[in-house]
Design a protein around this motif. Structure first.
Motif, PDB file in Angstrom:
ATOM      1  N   ALA A 131      32.157  36.420  36.377  1.00 65.15           N
ATOM      2  CA  ALA A 131      32.457  35.264  35.594  1.00 65.15           C
ATOM      3  C   ALA A 131      33.886  35.465  34.811  1.00 65.15           C
ATOM      4  O   ALA A 131      33.873  35.666  33.582  1.00 65.15           O
ATOM      5  CB  ALA A 131      31.397  34.953  34.594  1.00 65.15           C
ATOM      6  N   LYS A 132      34.947  35.633  35.418  1.00 62.24           N
ATOM      7  CA  LYS A 132      36.004  35.953  35.036  1.00 62.24           C
ATOM      8  C   LYS A 132      36.879  35.153  33.987  1.00 62.24           C
ATOM      9  O   LYS A 132      36.853  33.852  34.172  1.00 62.24           O
ATOM     10  CB  LYS A 132      37.239  36.149  36.172  1.00 62.24           C
ATOM     11  CG  LYS A 132      36.849  37.744  36.873  1.00 62.24           C
ATOM     12  CD  LYS A 132      37.705  37.847  38.121  1.00 62.24           C
ATOM     13  CE  LYS A 132      37.178  39.136  38.680  1.00 62.24           C
ATOM     14  NZ  LYS A 132      37.995  39.449  39.949  1.00 62.24           N
ATOM     15  N   SER A 133      37.202  35.384  32.803  1.00 62.40           N
ATOM     16  CA  SER A 133      37.618  34.691  31.850  1.00 62.40           C
ATOM     17  C   SER A 133      38.981  33.897  32.133  1.00 62.40           C
ATOM     18  O   SER A 133      39.776  34.442  32.968  1.00 62.40           O
ATOM     19  CB  SER A 133      37.875  35.369  30.403  1.00 62.40           C
ATOM     20  OG  SER A 133      39.162  36.136  30.693  1.00 62.40           O
ATOM     21  N   GLU A 134      39.233  32.793  31.534  1.00 58.29           N
ATOM     22  CA  GLU A 134      40.440  31.802  31.964  1.00 58.29           C
ATOM     23  C   GLU A 134      41.620  32.907  31.493  1.00 58.29           C
ATOM     24  O   GLU A 134      42.516  32.811  32.358  1.00 58.29           O
ATOM     25  CB  GLU A 134      40.580  30.838  30.767  1.00 58.29           C
ATOM     26  CG  GLU A 134      40.001  29.451  31.215  1.00 58.29           C
ATOM     27  CD  GLU A 134      40.485  29.018  32.509  1.00 58.29           C
ATOM     28  OE1 GLU A 134      39.843  28.779  33.480  1.00 58.29           O
ATOM     29  OE2 GLU A 134      41.756  28.942  32.718  1.00 58.29           O
ATOM     30  N   LEU A 135      41.527  33.396  30.646  1.00 58.27           N
ATOM     31  CA  LEU A 135      42.595  34.518  29.992  1.00 58.27           C
ATOM     32  C   LEU A 135      43.117  35.477  31.177  1.00 58.27           C
ATOM     33  O   LEU A 135      44.123  35.812  31.351  1.00 58.27           O
ATOM     34  CB  LEU A 135      42.239  35.280  28.969  1.00 58.27           C
ATOM     35  CG  LEU A 135      43.436  36.183  28.223  1.00 58.27           C
ATOM     36  CD1 LEU A 135      44.618  35.259  27.832  1.00 58.27           C
ATOM     37  CD2 LEU A 135      42.921  36.839  26.827  1.00 58.27           C
ATOM     38  N   LEU A 136      41.836  36.203  31.710  1.00 56.99           N
ATOM     39  CA  LEU A 136      42.027  37.062  32.904  1.00 56.99           C
ATOM     40  C   LEU A 136      42.720  36.545  34.180  1.00 56.99           C
ATOM     41  O   LEU A 136      43.775  36.896  34.512  1.00 56.99           O
ATOM     42  CB  LEU A 136      41.000  37.620  33.233  1.00 56.99           C
ATOM     43  CG  LEU A 136      40.943  38.689  34.653  1.00 56.99           C
ATOM     44  CD1 LEU A 136      41.977  39.725  34.451  1.00 56.99           C
ATOM     45  CD2 LEU A 136      39.440  39.246  34.778  1.00 56.99           C
ATOM     46  N   LEU A 137      42.252  35.171  34.604  1.00 61.05           N
ATOM     47  CA  LEU A 137      42.677  34.464  35.482  1.00 61.05           C
ATOM     48  C   LEU A 137      44.184  34.095  35.394  1.00 61.05           C
ATOM     49  O   LEU A 137      45.023  34.324  36.338  1.00 61.05           O
ATOM     50  CB  LEU A 137      41.948  33.489  35.917  1.00 61.05           C
ATOM     51  CG  LEU A 137      40.462  33.664  36.380  1.00 61.05           C
ATOM     52  CD1 LEU A 137      39.580  32.642  36.640  1.00 61.05           C
ATOM     53  CD2 LEU A 137      40.413  34.493  37.621  1.00 61.05           C
ATOM     54  N   LYS A 138      44.434  33.576  34.241  1.00 59.40           N
ATOM     55  CA  LYS A 138      45.910  33.396  33.673  1.00 59.40           C
ATOM     56  C   LYS A 138      46.788  34.553  33.739  1.00 59.40           C
ATOM     57  O   LYS A 138      47.998  34.557  34.082  1.00 59.40           O
ATOM     58  CB  LYS A 138      45.804  32.515  32.580  1.00 59.40           C
ATOM     59  CG  LYS A 138      46.985  31.909  32.028  1.00 59.40           C
ATOM     60  CD  LYS A 138      46.782  31.295  30.803  1.00 59.40           C
ATOM     61  CE  LYS A 138      47.743  32.049  29.721  1.00 59.40           C
ATOM     62  NZ  LYS A 138      47.721  31.487  28.373  1.00 59.40           N
ATOM     63  N   SER A 139      46.318  35.701  33.092  1.00 60.70           N
ATOM     64  CA  SER A 139      47.135  36.941  33.128  1.00 60.70           C
ATOM     65  C   SER A 139      47.247  37.851  34.431  1.00 60.70           C
ATOM     66  O   SER A 139      48.545  38.285  34.267  1.00 60.70           O
ATOM     67  CB  SER A 139      46.505  37.719  32.000  1.00 60.70           C
ATOM     68  OG  SER A 139      46.271  36.971  30.894  1.00 60.70           O
ATOM     69  N   ASN A 140      46.415  37.594  35.238  1.00 62.42           N
ATOM     70  CA  ASN A 140      46.606  38.432  36.476  1.00 62.42           C
ATOM     71  C   ASN A 140      46.314  37.436  37.652  1.00 62.42           C
ATOM     72  O   ASN A 140      45.275  37.629  38.469  1.00 62.42           O
ATOM     73  CB  ASN A 140      45.939  39.701  36.473  1.00 62.42           C
ATOM     74  CG  ASN A 140      46.102  40.502  37.632  1.00 62.42           C
ATOM     75  OD1 ASN A 140      47.010  40.279  38.326  1.00 62.42           O
ATOM     76  ND2 ASN A 140      45.350  41.526  37.577  1.00 62.42           N
ATOM     77  N   PRO A 141      47.139  36.257  37.845  1.00 71.67           N
ATOM     78  CA  PRO A 141      46.733  35.518  38.817  1.00 71.67           C
ATOM     79  C   PRO A 141      46.932  36.000  40.436  1.00 71.67           C
ATOM     80  O   PRO A 141      46.322  35.502  41.198  1.00 71.67           O
ATOM     81  CB  PRO A 141      47.960  34.383  38.493  1.00 71.67           C
ATOM     82  CG  PRO A 141      48.965  34.898  37.879  1.00 71.67           C
ATOM     83  CD  PRO A 141      48.343  35.922  36.946  1.00 71.67           C
ATOM     84  N   VAL A 142      47.630  37.288  40.542  1.00 69.84           N
ATOM     85  CA  VAL A 142      47.879  37.900  41.830  1.00 69.84           C
ATOM     86  C   VAL A 142      46.615  38.403  42.221  1.00 69.84           C
ATOM     87  O   VAL A 142      46.289  38.202  43.250  1.00 69.84           O
ATOM     88  CB  VAL A 142      49.125  38.746  41.930  1.00 69.84           C
ATOM     89  CG1 VAL A 142      49.316  39.292  43.205  1.00 69.84           C
ATOM     90  CG2 VAL A 142      50.512  37.900  41.376  1.00 69.84           C
ATOM     91  N   TYR A 143      45.993  39.356  41.499  1.00 69.98           N
ATOM     92  CA  TYR A 143      45.128  40.218  41.964  1.00 69.98           C
ATOM     93  C   TYR A 143      43.704  39.621  41.199  1.00 69.98           C
ATOM     94  O   TYR A 143      42.655  40.164  41.549  1.00 69.98           O
ATOM     95  CB  TYR A 143      45.231  41.538  41.666  1.00 69.98           C
ATOM     96  CG  TYR A 143      46.486  42.119  42.552  1.00 69.98           C
ATOM     97  CD1 TYR A 143      47.600  42.620  41.787  1.00 69.98           C
ATOM     98  CD2 TYR A 143      46.370  42.305  43.824  1.00 69.98           C
ATOM     99  CE1 TYR A 143      48.718  43.129  42.535  1.00 69.98           C
ATOM    100  CE2 TYR A 143      47.365  42.689  44.574  1.00 69.98           C
ATOM    101  CZ  TYR A 143      48.550  43.242  43.857  1.00 69.98           C
ATOM    102  OH  TYR A 143      49.300  43.729  44.894  1.00 69.98           O
ATOM    103  N   LYS A 144      43.895  38.973  40.052  1.00 68.76           N
ATOM    104  CA  LYS A 144      42.531  38.607  39.253  1.00 68.76           C
ATOM    105  C   LYS A 144      41.499  39.787  38.735  1.00 68.76           C
ATOM    106  O   LYS A 144      40.364  39.786  38.841  1.00 68.76           O
ATOM    107  CB  LYS A 144      41.747  37.799  39.851  1.00 68.76           C
ATOM    108  CG  LYS A 144      42.486  36.494  40.267  1.00 68.76           C
ATOM    109  CD  LYS A 144      41.843  35.446  41.306  1.00 68.76           C
ATOM    110  CE  LYS A 144      42.294  34.268  41.530  1.00 68.76           C
ATOM    111  NZ  LYS A 144      43.726  34.362  42.122  1.00 68.76           N
ATOM    112  N   LYS A 145      42.329  41.279  38.502  1.00 68.20           N
ATOM    113  CA  LYS A 145      41.802  42.440  38.171  1.00 68.20           C
ATOM    114  C   LYS A 145      41.785  42.848  37.128  1.00 68.20           C
ATOM    115  O   LYS A 145      42.565  42.487  36.255  1.00 68.20           O
ATOM    116  CB  LYS A 145      41.989  43.311  39.307  1.00 68.20           C
ATOM    117  CG  LYS A 145      41.380  43.089  40.584  1.00 68.20           C
ATOM    118  CD  LYS A 145      41.499  44.188  41.557  1.00 68.20           C
ATOM    119  CE  LYS A 145      42.715  44.750  42.121  1.00 68.20           C
ATOM    120  NZ  LYS A 145      42.603  45.735  42.964  1.00 68.20           N
TER     121      LYS A 145
END
Lengths: 235, 253
Positions: free
Chosen positions: A43-57
């Motif tokens: 359940a990845k945070s908005e912040l993570l998805l926004k900060s690493n949109p390429v790999y989401k890791k």
């Protein structure tokens, strides 16, 4: 270029990940204050998805509003930004730097999958194959240590922990957990004495201790992963 | 084969010629490999003379096996008694060891450096996975998926270029001169065009990636780029050979 203490530093990660641990060690060595935000990977945070949109890791380091991704790229970034003397992670010699970088590439390419396969192995055959591959890498690192540590120094980086030390050392917790679960010895004094001595020096370092999870926590999590693991189809 | 290089900075910079006999510099490679091509470009940009040794990967020679015993792959840069392997590691070695000659490959700013490293790694991962994936695809479905992936990659890089050049009007990812991302992407150009010809898909489409196409024009105008990138027809031939022999893919045509 030294960063002022006013610029915010946030690390997005999960505490058990070797890749996240790498960043934590580097920040600690540099004595950088940072906020750690634990992610739930399902359940990845908005912040993570926004900060690493390429790999989401994870890990992602956010410094002064700007995200940096990929563990060893982050470690190099930290080394470039926080330059207090006595804490440099990369040697000054270009060839020594190349050696740190090459072995890190090799490590993530060959060691990570072998160790993972070993941790997950549930048949004798799978265990034997993964153990052989894992030990082969450790043997090569033992030889590399002789060449890189400048005769008798404790770390690949010499007197202090360096780039490659962090890259390898971040796997030590998982190695110990795997030894426990699978019932074998990876850090075998008889086979890789220098690496064993190196591991002890590394783990005793305060910057490392501070971000090293308890082995039992890793064991618990690894057992959970094992329960859900299906081996890839035979080629 | 000896190469003596003539530095040719893009139009905005001073035209100069530097010859550097830096002891023993050898580059082991194969002619189609983008990982080798980028090394050639950077050595030429720095004006470093080197000996290029074409390798036979089906019959690996002693020099290759001695200097890259771990991977047994190319490129390998041999500098005196030093061996350096892995193309992005080699590029950084050249940049750092000869930091006083020629333009820097990586920017000075730590954040920009991190971005350059990130996107170079991305390009290499996607090139092997997506672009070559088009050639390796066994079914039309798999091929369509890889084509969609490849378009996605180019779109992503269009965005990166836009950010890099925003407000500065600079011609390359590296600014006024070609840098880390430029050589990493640029060294793939002959292959991207070969993939287009073999698969019949137009990937380098200026209606979709206008900024990248302008970048490509500027990149290809550089002398040492022009004389380093292999002829696309030769790469097409080689790609078809790989399909038939190594990847065992029968093209739909």
């Amino acid at each position: 270029m030294a960063a002022s203490g006013n610029q915010e530093v946030t690390l997005l990660g999960v505490r058990l990940s070797p890749f996240v641990i790498r960043v934590g060690i580097a920040l600690n060595i540099k004595e950088v204050q940072y906020e750690f935000l634990e992610e739930i990977l399902s359940a990845k945070s908005e912040l993570l998805l926004k900060s690493n949109p390429v790999y989401k890791k994870v890990p992602v380091l956010i410094h002064d509003g700007k995200p940096i991704c990929e563990s060893m790229i982050i470690v190099q970034y930290i080394d470039d930004v926080w330059t207090r003397s006595g804490t440099t992670l990369m040697p000054t010699d270009p060839y020594q730097k190349a050696m740190h970088r090459f072995w890190t590439v090799y490590l993530d390419d060959k060691f990570e999958p072998s160790l993972y396969n070993l941790t997950m192995s549930q048949t004798e055959a799978a265990k034997a194959e993964a153990e052989e591959q894992t030990m082969a890498v450790l043997q090569l690192l033992e030889e590399a240590f002789v060449k890189m540590s400048n005769k008798g120094k404790p770390f690949f980086g010499g007197d202090t922990i360096g780039y490659l030390d962090i890259a390898i050392g971040s796997y030590l917790g998982w190695m110990r957990a795997t030894e426990e679960i699978i019932g074998l010895k990876l850090l075998d004094d008889a086979r890789i004495p220098l690496l064993c001595a190196w591991a002890e020096n590394f783990c005793n370092n305060e910057a490392v201790r501070n971000v090293s999870p308890e082995i039992m926590k890793i064991v618990e999590y690894a057992k959970f992963l094992r329960s859900k693991y299906t081996p890839p189809p035979a080629k | 084969m000896q190469h003596r290089s003539h530095i040719n900075f893009p139009q905005t910079l001073i035209h100069s010629q530097v010859k550097m006999a830096e002891g023993d510099l050898k580059l082991l490679g194969t002619w189609p490999s983008p990982f080798v091509l980028r090394i050639k470009m950077v050595l030429q940009q720095k004006g470093l003379s080197y000996e290029y040794l074409e390798q036979d990967l089906k019959n690996k020679g002693e020099l290759l096996l001695k200097h890259n015993p771990i991977y047994k792959k190319i490129p390998i840069l041999i500098h005196g008694d030093r061996s350096i392997c892995e193309s992005l590691v080699i590029l950084q070695y050249i940049d750092e060891n000869w930091s006083d000659i020629g333009p820097p490959l990586l920017p000075a700013d730590p954040y920009e450096r991190a971005m350059a490293r990130f996107w170079a790694a991305y390009i290499d991962e996607k090139f092997v996975g997506s672009f070559w994936g088009i050639l390796k695809a066994a079914t039309e479905e798999a091929k369509a998926e890889k084509i969609a992936d490849s378009f996605g990659v180019l779109q992503q890089l269009e965005g990166v270029f836009k950010k890099c050049s925003a407000g500065t009007g600079k011609g390359f990812f590296g600014g006024d001169t070609i840098g880390f991302i430029d050589v990493t992407l640029g060294s793939q150009l002959s292959w991207i065009k070969a993939v287009e010809k073999i698969s019949g898909v137009k990937l380098l489409d200026k209606t979709k990636i206008p900024l990248l196409m302008e970048w490509e024009k500027r990149f290809l105008a550089i002398d040492f780029v022009k004389n380093t990138l292999p002829n696309v027809e030769k790469v097409v031939e080689y790609g078809r050979l790989l399909q038939a022999t190594t990847w065992k893919v029968t093209p739909a045509k």
